[in-house]
Scaffold this motif. Structure first.
Motif, PDB file in Angstrom:
ATOM      1  N   CYS A   1       0.813  -1.209   0.000  1.00 42.30           N
ATOM      2  CA  CYS A   1       0.000   0.000   0.000  1.00 42.30           C
ATOM      3  C   CYS A   1       0.851   1.265   0.000  1.00 42.30           C
ATOM      4  CB  CYS A   1      -0.924   0.017   1.228  1.00 42.30           C
ATOM      5  SG  CYS A   1      -2.088  -1.360   1.276  1.00 42.30           S
TER       6      CYS A   1
ATOM      7  N   ILE B   1     -10.983  -0.203   3.666  1.00 45.54           N
ATOM      8  CA  ILE B   1     -10.344   0.219   2.423  1.00 45.54           C
ATOM      9  C   ILE B   1     -11.227   1.279   1.776  1.00 45.54           C
ATOM     10  CG2 ILE B   1      -9.044  -1.897   1.977  1.00 45.54           C
ATOM     11  CD1 ILE B   1     -11.338  -2.846   0.190  1.00 45.54           C
ATOM     12  N   ARG B   2     -10.749   1.893   0.685  1.00 40.48           N
ATOM     13  CA  ARG B   2     -11.483   2.984   0.006  1.00 40.48           C
ATOM     14  C   ARG B   2     -11.951   4.002   1.049  1.00 40.48           C
ATOM     15  NH1 ARG B   2     -12.414  -0.723  -4.217  1.00 40.48           N
ATOM     16  NH2 ARG B   2     -10.549  -1.977  -3.808  1.00 40.48           N
TER      17      ARG B   2
ATOM     18  N   THR C   1      -4.017   3.339  -0.756  1.00 45.57           N
ATOM     19  CA  THR C   1      -4.506   2.363  -1.727  1.00 45.57           C
ATOM     20  C   THR C   1      -3.416   1.323  -1.923  1.00 45.57           C
ATOM     21  OG1 THR C   1      -3.720   3.807  -3.510  1.00 45.57           O
ATOM     22  CG2 THR C   1      -6.072   3.899  -2.968  1.00 45.57           C
TER      23      THR C   1
ATOM     24  N   SER D   1      -2.455  -2.975  -3.662  1.00 51.39           N
ATOM     25  CA  SER D   1      -2.791  -4.084  -4.547  1.00 51.39           C
ATOM     26  C   SER D   1      -1.933  -5.288  -4.162  1.00 51.39           C
ATOM     27  CB  SER D   1      -2.558  -3.714  -6.015  1.00 51.39           C
ATOM     28  OG  SER D   1      -1.170  -3.496  -6.248  1.00 51.39           O
TER      29      SER D   1
ATOM     30  N   CYS E   1      -3.668   1.197  -8.097  1.00 47.76           N
ATOM     31  CA  CYS E   1      -3.792   2.082  -6.936  1.00 47.76           C
ATOM     32  C   CYS E   1      -4.515   3.372  -7.324  1.00 47.76           C
ATOM     33  CB  CYS E   1      -2.409   2.405  -6.366  1.00 47.76           C
ATOM     34  SG  CYS E   1      -1.603   1.017  -5.537  1.00 47.76           S
TER      35      CYS E   1
ATOM     36  N   LYS F   1      -8.259   2.776  -7.697  1.00 42.47           N
ATOM     37  CA  LYS F   1      -8.944   2.672  -6.403  1.00 42.47           C
ATOM     38  C   LYS F   1      -9.049   4.021  -5.703  1.00 42.47           C
ATOM     39  CE  LYS F   1      -7.660  -2.156  -5.730  1.00 42.47           C
ATOM     40  NZ  LYS F   1      -6.741  -3.113  -5.081  1.00 42.47           N
ATOM     41  N   ALA F   2      -8.169   4.959  -6.071  1.00 44.25           N
ATOM     42  CA  ALA F   2      -8.180   6.290  -5.451  1.00 44.25           C
ATOM     43  C   ALA F   2      -9.144   7.248  -6.145  1.00 44.25           C
ATOM     44  CB  ALA F   2      -6.773   6.882  -5.482  1.00 44.25           C
TER      45      ALA F   2
END
Length: 269
Positions: free
Chosen positions: A28, A223-224, A239, A241, A256, A259-260
């Motif tokens: 992360c 997360i998120r 973020t 993976s 990443c 997801k951001a």
């Protein structure tokens, strides 16, 4: 953590995998800014309008806030039944329905994403077996594809029956931290996370949920999520993976960013 450090760290983690230190590492990176958020609850509503999620949470202790739009369940207990639903495998969405369906199908059939997912499923099976009735651990669904506003995800469901010799807190203790946010084998990858990540995760990749008076519970994976310290005017989100031997560092960095996307939009960035 800038892009250059991230790419170098991913390649270093791949070398650990090549040498046999581990199989998969959830790696992360933090992004942060110093700014004032006048109404964190409004930020929560904005984020969940942009990216509604089944395990969203708003959490406040004194001057610290969590604004969370998590799509992932860590652990749930109903009666004696326990389930965990790890996410491993992500694909972007497309505005065109045909292209979006093609991206979803590519995720479903990706050998790399399936390998990431099944490694964590095996880890979860092992975690649950430590407090389960012998022979009760089941993979209810393997490689399920679920669609969210920003991404497609590959989600598996693992269930077990809690052995009455154990308290329900034992199931949580043996499963935490969740395999989807660590990797395999869990202890070694936690050491590598400590070595290569530049920011302590704090509440990120932890869990928020509830426990009923009867001993049932449901916890998400944090997360998120945006963490806000109102005293220090510090806004932070992370973020990550799954890094495996076949990971491409550039593509992991792009994941990443994907997801951001909703987090940045909620912050107006």
């Amino acid at each position: 953590m800038d892009r250059a450090y991230y790419l170098n760290a991913v390649n270093a983690l791949k070398e650990h995998i090549r040498k046999g230190d581990c199989y998969e590492v959830n790696f992360c990176r933090e992004q942060f800014l110093e700014a004032d958020v006048n109404a964190p609850q409004h930020l929560f509503h904005r984020l969940n309008q942009l990216s509604p999620a089944p395990f969203a949470a708003y959490y406040k202790v004194h001057h610290r806030y969590l604004v969370c739009s998590s799509p992932e369940r860590f652990l749930q207990k109903k009666g004696s039944r326990i389930i965990s639903q790890p996410i491993k495998g992500t694909a972007k969405r497309a505005a065109d329905p045909a292209q979006d369906a093609a991206l979803q199908q590519a995720l479903r059939s990706s050998a790399k994403e399936q390998a990431e997912n099944v490694m964590i499923v095996d880890l979860v099976r092992n975690d649950l077996s430590r407090t389960a009735v012998q022979g009760s651990v089941r993979v209810e669904e393997l490689f399920g594809i679920y669609t969210f506003p920003q991404v497609h995800h590959m989600i598996s469901t693992v269930s077990a029956t809690l052995d009455d010799r154990f308290h329900f807190t034992d199931a949580i203790r043996h499963a935490f931290p969740m395999g989807s946010m660590t990797g395999a084998p869990k202890v070694r990858v936690m050491e590598l996370i400590e070595q290569y990540e530049k920011t302590r995760r704090g509440l990120f990749s932890g869990a928020v949920g509830y426990i009923t008076p009867e001993g049932d519970f449901d916890f998400n994976v944090v997360i998120r999520s945006i963490l806000y310290n109102a005293e220090q005017k510090y806004i932070s989100f992370q973020t990550g993976s799954a890094i495996t031997f076949y990971s491409d560092a550039e593509k992991e960095f792009e994941e990443c960013g994907l997801k951001a996307k909703a987090l940045l939009a909620a912050l107006g960035l």
